[in-house]
Each structure stands twice: as structure tokens, then as C-alpha cells.
Design an enzyme around this catalytic site. Structure first.
Site, short mmCIF file in Angstrom:
data_model
loop_
_atom_site.label_atom_id
_atom_site.label_comp_id
_atom_site.label_asym_id
_atom_site.label_seq_id
_atom_site.Cartn_x
_atom_site.Cartn_y
_atom_site.Cartn_z
CG HIS A 187 42.36 32.14 43.11
ND1 HIS A 187 41.67 32.38 44.27
CD2 HIS A 187 41.64 32.72 42.12
CE1 HIS A 187 40.56 33.05 44.00
NE2 HIS A 187 40.54 33.28 42.69
CG ASP A 217 42.81 32.52 47.51
OD1 ASP A 217 43.79 32.54 46.72
OD2 ASP A 217 41.63 32.54 47.12
N GLY A 326 36.20 36.50 37.51
CA GLY A 326 36.82 37.79 37.27
C GLY A 326 36.66 38.73 38.45
CG ASN A 327 33.07 39.92 40.59
OD1 ASN A 327 32.14 39.46 39.93
ND2 ASN A 327 33.20 41.21 40.83
CB SER A 328 38.89 36.03 42.04
OG SER A 328 38.00 34.96 42.17
CB ALA A 345 35.19 31.26 46.52
#
Length: 385
Positions: A187, A217, A326-328, A345
Site C-alpha cells: 500500500h 500487503d 509513515g511507519n508502514s 497497520a
């Protein structure tokens, strides 16, 4: 004290001669339990009796000039083994820490599984609060510390900026090869027309998508004209992770590159459902608009927005390490410095606005074993190709 046998006539005469035999135990004596003539003409004892020198067999060395030691007496020497022609080197007993270490290690091994622990305790080695892997990336002097993990792993974590028709989003990624391969969330780069990657040293490079797997993902991107000397992350073993293990998260929340947070593994095998729709994916972390939350489902309920009609579910690690937009795609790391998950998430209150949204200690990460099992598929273009 020992000395070699001498045949009859070979012993020196006088007061300086010392017999090689001393009666240490009357029952073990090689001679009859009766007094013999002294081999020392000048010596005498008030408690000893003598025979004439002619009664001594010349084929044998003279017997000692003393009576057998009576029960309760303390002998001056013990002869418990035959006298050798040349005295053997004395046996020295190990002293100091080495002897103690060997004794404790052997005892620990006897009861099972304790040798390594005993060694660490006696040598002062630090223990590590993780069971996921034995490989250590963190220097010995900084093992078990968040600072040590951050210093060792931060150079392997990058910031990803993806531009698409829906706008620009920011995420994170993990360098997994020296050639510039980077693992991140699908994503983060879904539908992107341009991808920029900023390394920990501040230098930026263009990257291209190698393969994507929306059902997990995950996405694999690669730097174009990758520089030499990239710091490659060490992928751990998420099968060994336990609830309560300490972890560190590194990423770029809200574009703050290289942010480090820490916590524990709160739960295992959480069924997290996320959207596979490109338009939904690009809503996450868009700068300057919206709540910036990646929508996901858990327990039949939707969080952080509508997940859309196209979703996928995966087993996730849950952590209370602070995760924010932003940590994704960034790393969840054990205290040895090994990557055990890819952060994907986070939960935030449904009515949170962009100014009040933030981590509440409910974050989720894709187990690294899932990532490793998917790498060949991603390198071949991914399951979405």
C-alpha cells in the site's frame, strides 16, 4: 618424597642418608610387622628395636629404622604407588576462574541446558531479551539496548516517497540486499508513477517496483544506480518470537526520517484485514489531507476508515511500540538487531482528526517469515503481475 631403588651396597652411609620407605600404614607395609635393623649406624630411636646387620637379606634394601605407625599417629609421608625410576611431573590442580568455570559448566550440563547460561554468568556476558534468533547484529557492548539496536539497524531503514495520480504518500522500507533491493508494504507504493528513496545518510535515489503481492500487503522495489556500501538488514526468525519480547520500530512517521520507538510484542497471529484497492492504499499517509490512517479490519470491525470492497487478511504480530502514519513498510526489530516484522497497520480512534491522530499502542506487523517465503514470488514480478 620418592627415590629410585638401589641394590645392596649402593646406599650412601652416614647420617645424611634417608631411607626411601616410611611406614604410612601398618596394614599396607611390604615388610613383616616387626622391627628391623637401622640402615643408619649412627641413628637411634628410643621406641625402636634392632637386629644384627647380618640378619638382613642383602638382596633387598634395608628396611626403615622406625616401628610401624600406631593407629591414630600422623605419618610424615605416604607411599601409595610404586616408586618409578624417574619421578613423574607433579600434578597441578587448576586454580582460579578457569577451574570454577569448568566445574559450573559441567554441573550445568549434567542437569540439562544450563551450560550456556553458566558461561554467560561467569564471564559477565550480557543476556538478550529475545528468542527469535541467535544471530546478533548489535555490538557486544550494546546488546539488549534500544540505542544499540538503533545504531546497528538504522542505516538499513529508508524513507519512501511515492507519487501517483491520487497525490503523494510517505512510507518506509528495509534494505535486504547490497544491490539495493528494498522490502516495503504494497500500500506504500501501490499505483505509484514515481518512487524516491532517501537513505539514512540523506542521499536520495530513484527506485522501481520489482514485484507486488497485495494479498500479503508486500512489495519489492530496487534502487536505480544503487551506491556501494549499503547496509543490509539481517532477517530474523519470527517463528521464535514470544509475547513479551522486547522490540524496536524504526521508520519515518509523518516524514520524520529514522524515528525510533520501542515496546514489546503484545500478541501473536492477529487476523488483520487490509484493503488491496490502489485508491484506498494511496489514501494512507497522504501529506496535507485526511486523517492519514491506513484502514484495516479486526474482529469484524473496521478501523481508521473504510477498507473498501477488495481486502486481504494476514496473520500479524501485534506490538505496543509506537507506530504512526509513515511507519508502514518499516522494520520491527528484536533486541539482537534482527528484523522480525514489517510494520503495516496501526489503530487510532475513529473520530481522530489529523491533528489528534496518533499511536495508542496498537500496531501490527507482517511476520518476517511471511516476507522471506514471498521473496521469490516478488522477485519474479509478484502475484499481482
Amino acid at each position: 618424597m620418592t627415590e629410585s631403588f638401589r641394590r645392596s651396597g649402593e646406599y650412601p652411609q652416614g647420617d645424611q642418608h634417608q631411607s626411601a620407605y616410611t611406614q604410612g600404614d601398618a596394614q599396607q607395609s611390604a615388610y613383616p610387622q616387626q622391627p628391623y635393623a637401622s640402615a643408619h649406624p649412627a641413628s637411634s630411636s628410643s621406641d625402636s628395636s634392632t637386629f644384627s646387620g647380618s640378619s638382613v637379606n642383602p638382596e633387598w634394601p634395608p628396611p626403615p629404622a622406625y616401628e610401624p605407625v600406631q593407629q591414630g599417629a600422623v605419618p610424615t609421608a605416604l607411599l601409595t604407588e610404586p616408586v618409578s625410576p624417574a619421578p613423574a611431573a607433579p600434578r597441578k590442580r587448576a586454580k582460579g576462574p578457569l577451574a570454577l568455570l569448568a566445574a559450573v559448566a559441567i554441573a550445568a550440563a549434567a542437569v540439562g541446558g544450563g551450560t550456556a547460561y553458566a558461561f554467560q554468568e561467569l564471564t559477565g556476558s550480557d543476556t538478550v531479551a529475545s528468542s527469535s534468533t541467535s544471530t546478533s547484529v548489535v555490538p557486544t557492548s550494546e546488546k539488549g539496548t534500544v540505542a544499540g539496536v538503533a545504531k546497528a539497524v538504522s542505516p538499513s531503514i529508508v524513507e519512501i516517497s511515492a507519487t501517483s495520480n491520487a497525490g503523494q504518500s510517505t512510507g518506509s522500507g528495509v534494505i535486504i540486499t547490497s544491490g539495493g533491493e528494498i522490502i516495503t508494504n504494497n500500500h506504500v507504493v501501490s499505483g505509484a508513477s514515481e518512487i524516491k528513496v532517501q537513505l539514512s545518510n540523506g542521499k536520495s535515489y530513484t527506485a522501481k517496483v520489482v514485484g507486488t503481492d497485495s494479498k500479503k500487503d508486500l512489495a519489492l522495489i530496487k534502487l536505480e544506480n544503487a551506491p556501494s556500501g549499503l547496509t543490509v538488514a539481517t532477517l530474523g526468525d519470527s517463528a521464535g518470537v514470544k509475547v513479551g519480547d522486547q522490540v524496536v520500530a524504526i521508520g519515518s512517521p509523518e516524514g520524520l526520517t529514522g524515528t525510533v520507538t520501542s515496546g514489546i510484542v503484545s500478541a501473536l497471529n492477529r487476523d488483520v484485514t487490509v484493503s488491496t484497492d490502489e485508491s484506498q492504499g494511496q489514501q494512507q499517509q497522504q501529506q496535507g489531507g485526511g486523517s492519514g490512517q491506513w484502514p484495516f479490519e479486526f474482529g469484524g470491525q473496521e478501523f481508521n476508515g473504510d477498507t473498501g470492497s477488495s481486502t486481504t487478511t494476514y496473520k500479524a504480530l501485534q506490538t505496543d511500540a509506537s507506530l504512526n502514519p509513515g511507519n508502514s513498510g518499516g522494520a520491527l526489530i528484536d533486541m539482537n538487531g534482527n528484523i522480525i516484522g514489517i510494520n503495516s497497520a496501526m489503530y487510532s480512534a475513529a473520530d481522530a482528526t489529523s491533528s489528534s491522530a496518533g499511536s495508542v499502542g496498537l500496531g501490527f506487523a507482517i511476520p518476517i517469515n511471511t516476507v522471506k517465503a514471498d521473496l521469490d514470488t516478488l522477485r519474479a514480478g509478484g502475484s499481482d503481475s
